[in-house]
Design an enzyme around this catalytic site. Structure first.
Site, PDB file in Angstrom:
ATOM      1  N   ASP A 129      40.705 117.283  63.349  1.00 29.19           N
ATOM      2  CA  ASP A 129      41.002 116.057  62.587  1.00 29.19           C
ATOM      3  C   ASP A 129      42.484 115.870  62.262  1.00 29.19           C
ATOM      4  O   ASP A 129      42.896 114.760  61.931  1.00 29.19           O
ATOM      5  CB  ASP A 129      40.237 116.063  61.242  1.00 29.19           C
ATOM      6  CG  ASP A 129      38.759 115.782  61.417  1.00 29.19           C
ATOM      7  OD1 ASP A 129      38.289 115.725  62.566  1.00 29.19           O
ATOM      8  OD2 ASP A 129      38.058 115.627  60.389  1.00 29.19           O
ATOM      9  N   HIS A 168       6.874 112.463  81.333  1.00 27.48           N
ATOM     10  CA  HIS A 168       6.095 111.397  80.704  1.00 27.48           C
ATOM     11  C   HIS A 168       5.028 112.020  79.818  1.00 27.48           C
ATOM     12  O   HIS A 168       4.364 112.955  80.253  1.00 27.48           O
ATOM     13  CB  HIS A 168       5.422 110.535  81.758  1.00 27.48           C
ATOM     14  CG  HIS A 168       4.531 109.483  81.164  1.00 27.48           C
ATOM     15  ND1 HIS A 168       5.039 108.349  80.549  1.00 27.48           N
ATOM     16  CD2 HIS A 168       3.178 109.414  81.045  1.00 27.48           C
ATOM     17  CE1 HIS A 168       4.031 107.607  80.106  1.00 27.48           C
ATOM     18  NE2 HIS A 168       2.894 108.236  80.382  1.00 27.48           N
ATOM     19  N   VAL A 204      37.414  95.142  48.791  1.00 29.94           N
ATOM     20  CA  VAL A 204      37.379  95.510  47.379  1.00 29.94           C
ATOM     21  C   VAL A 204      38.814  95.591  46.895  1.00 29.94           C
ATOM     22  O   VAL A 204      39.651  96.245  47.521  1.00 29.94           O
ATOM     23  CB  VAL A 204      36.661  96.869  47.217  1.00 29.94           C
ATOM     24  CG1 VAL A 204      36.721  97.343  45.784  1.00 29.94           C
ATOM     25  CG2 VAL A 204      35.218  96.757  47.698  1.00 29.94           C
ATOM     26  N   ILE A 233      29.882 107.358  57.298  1.00 31.72           N
ATOM     27  CA  ILE A 233      29.516 107.977  56.017  1.00 31.72           C
ATOM     28  C   ILE A 233      28.781 106.973  55.140  1.00 31.72           C
ATOM     29  O   ILE A 233      27.749 107.285  54.541  1.00 31.72           O
ATOM     30  CB  ILE A 233      30.771 108.519  55.291  1.00 31.72           C
ATOM     31  CG1 ILE A 233      31.351 109.680  56.094  1.00 31.72           C
ATOM     32  CG2 ILE A 233      30.437 108.947  53.857  1.00 31.72           C
ATOM     33  CD1 ILE A 233      32.547 110.365  55.467  1.00 31.72           C
ATOM     34  N   GLY A 244      41.804 120.190  59.269  1.00 38.28           N
ATOM     35  CA  GLY A 244      40.849 119.096  59.099  1.00 38.28           C
ATOM     36  C   GLY A 244      41.383 117.861  58.404  1.00 38.28           C
ATOM     37  O   GLY A 244      42.549 117.492  58.531  1.00 38.28           O
ATOM     38  N   LYS A 294      22.961 116.060  56.637  1.00 39.16           N
ATOM     39  CA  LYS A 294      21.789 116.037  57.516  1.00 39.16           C
ATOM     40  C   LYS A 294      20.565 116.601  56.808  1.00 39.16           C
ATOM     41  O   LYS A 294      19.441 116.168  57.046  1.00 39.16           O
ATOM     42  CB  LYS A 294      22.051 116.799  58.811  1.00 39.16           C
ATOM     43  CG  LYS A 294      22.427 115.905  59.945  1.00 39.16           C
ATOM     44  CD  LYS A 294      23.852 115.402  59.905  1.00 39.16           C
ATOM     45  CE  LYS A 294      24.139 114.059  59.392  1.00 39.16           C
ATOM     46  NZ  LYS A 294      25.562 113.753  59.255  1.00 39.16           N
ATOM     47  N   GLY A 320      30.988 102.215  57.640  1.00 35.17           N
ATOM     48  CA  GLY A 320      31.132 103.133  58.782  1.00 35.17           C
ATOM     49  C   GLY A 320      30.051 104.200  58.727  1.00 35.17           C
ATOM     50  O   GLY A 320      28.983 103.998  58.140  1.00 35.17           O
TER      51      GLY A 320
END
Ligand code: NAI
Length: 462
Positions: A309, A441, A233, A180, A140, A52, A178
């Site tokens: 993960d 607004h 690939v 990344i 992870g 980021k 995707g």
């Protein structure tokens, strides 16, 4: 034998460190094992945060190079990559030090080294073995590669290497369209590389809303990224000048050769459970190599839990964090809950892409009748004033109850805008709830309101 803990967390990424903090807040004696020098796991050290920083910096560079002229600012920016990377490193350091501070504040012991579960209730770190009533595995994930392609982090890089390049490559091939691939491909394209993305499927961003995927492809193509979809690939060989790739149509057909200075491998990640001792203690895995857990995050071995993960579900930091909080609360005798249908996903490109809940394709497959409301940023005053008119907000609501089932955004600040819909979904709210809520607004949030109005075919500004 060293101290006994209520909880030992293995891994200090967003899942692990948040679980440790919440356990400590609830009065549990907690330790967290981490083998990396710094806390924060992949996300803070080599993932979300440094990427980021580079996305924000490269966006400013591109704005100054391409977009300032249009609004009456004449500048000719010059890239100082070394300084840009130093800024990224500063951001990472500030974040990882922040976790150190939070550990001290919450009296969490940081056990430095590789953690191995020797039996239920026992974790070995270096020469010491620590005891705990509960062990949380939060180790992870790691980069996945393709058969016969070796990531050397020099010419064939993963996201880790792509965050550390010392010069802007003339050309970069990204394998995988995707999250990344698109984020890191965007960084290096903005800084001057010719970027080609090769995607196995017939469209980028798998799993996302079809219209969003098409719009994203169109916008990124206009920005200068070349896409080769429906292509796989088959080999990548590193040489003195760069990398030679062979690809072929995913459905079979003639081979094609391509070469580039740098190849970025971004075909997904896999659960990381190396040398954790899981086999020996009998922790069962599922068919995809993830740790199998029940609804309380407990593995097949009593007292051993897993989050983030390493278990099923989207590999996202905020999903892991929430699981950490819920598990900590359950271990402290409270009840915890997580709604997996309300986990937003964000791609931090320009424009951003964000989603929550079901796509139209999923609803159709499930036979759910729904109404869709769509509103473009082009018709929003604030977006025009910002010169950021690409994209749209789409809201999907149940045809009978009007309850929001999903939202899909491509556009400026999509990652922030999606949160309004996430909150409404958490409260089982309707499109009418958003449509009848006052939105300031001029703001981009009015696009969300208008999309909600469009669900009932009554948008005001189109
Ligand atoms: P991904 O699963 O998002 O994308 C991988 C892509 O590679 C897919 O489109 C897939 O079809 C394609 N692919 C697979 N094999 C291929 C082949 N042989 N040739 C060409 N294409 C092929 O995985 P990615 O981008 O590596 O990210 C890994 C994980 O990290 C994801 O779970 C993602 O959600 C997470 N992440 C999240 C971020 C965010 O929330 N902004 C940022 C970065 C990563």
């Amino acid at each position: 034998m060293a101290d006994k803990y209520d909880v030992i967390v293995i891994g200090s990424g967003p899942g692990g460190y948040v679980a440790a903090i919440r356990c400590a807040q609830l009065g549990l004696k907690t330790a967290c094992v981490e083998k990396r020098e710094t806390l924060g796991g992949t996300c803070l050290n080599i993932g979300c945060i440094p990427s980021k920083a580079l996305l924000a910096s490269s966006e400013k560079f591109e704005d100054a190079s391409e977009h300032f002229d249009h609004i009456g600012i004449d500048v000719k920016p010059k890239l100082n990559l070394k300084k840009m990377m130093a800024f990224k490193d500063e951001v990472v350091e500030a974040n990882t030090k922040g976790i150190e501070f939070l550990f001290k504040k919450n009296k969490i012991d940081h056990l430095k080294g590789h953690g191995e579960i020797v039996e239920a209730g026992k974790v070995k770190v270096g020469k010491d073995t620590y005891e705990a009533d509960n062990i949380i595995i939060a180790t992870g994930s790691d980069v996945a590669s393709l058969p016969n392609i070796e990531i050397d982090e020099k010419k064939i890089v993963s996201s880790t290497g792509a965050l550390e390049l010392t010069s802007v490559p003339k050309s970069m091939i990204v394998i995988g369209g995707g999250v990344i691939g698109l984020e890191m491909g965007t960084v290096w394209r903005r800084l001057g590389a010719e970027v080609t993305v090769i995607e196995y499927l017939d469209q980028i961003l798998p799993g996302m809303d079809e219209e969003v995927r098409k719009e994203a492809n169109k916008i990124f193509k206009k920005q200068g990224i070349t896409f080769k979809t429906g292509a796989k690939v088959t080999s990548a060989k590193s040489g003195a000048k760069g990398v030679d790739l062979t690809l072929e149509p995913a459905k079979g057909g003639d081979e094609e050769k391509l070469s580039a200075e740098i190849v970025l491998m971004a075909v997904g990640r896999k659960p990381y459970t190396d040398k954790l001792g899981l086999d020996a203690v009998g922790v069962e895995m599922d068919e995809r190599g993830r740790i199998h857990v029940d609804e309380t995050f407990e593995t097949s071995v009593e007292g051993i839990f897993a989050i983030g993960d390493v278990i099923a579900g989207p590999m996202l930091a905020h999903k892991a964090e929430e699981e950490g909080v819920v598990l900590a609360e359950m271990l402290a005798g409270q009840s915890g809950h997580i709604d997996y249908n309300c986990i937003p996903g964000v791609v931090y490109t320009w424009p951003e892409v964000a989603n929550v809940g079901k796509t139209e394709a999923q609803l159709k497959e499930e036979g759910v009748k729904y109404n869709a409301g769509k509103f473009p940023f082009m018709a929003n005053g604030r977006a025009r004033a910002m010169g950021a008119t690409e994209g749209f907000v789409k809201i999907l609501a149940d045809a009978k109850t009007d309850r929001i089932l999903g939202a899909h955004i491509i556009g400026p600040s999509a990652g922030d805008l999606i949160q309004e819909v996430v909150s409404v979904m958490e409260f089982e709210g309707t499109a009418e709830d958003i449509a009848r809520t006052v939105h300031a607004h001029p703001t981009l949030t009015e696009v969300v309101k208008e999309a909600a109005l469009a669900v009932h075919k009554r948008p005001l500004h189109i």
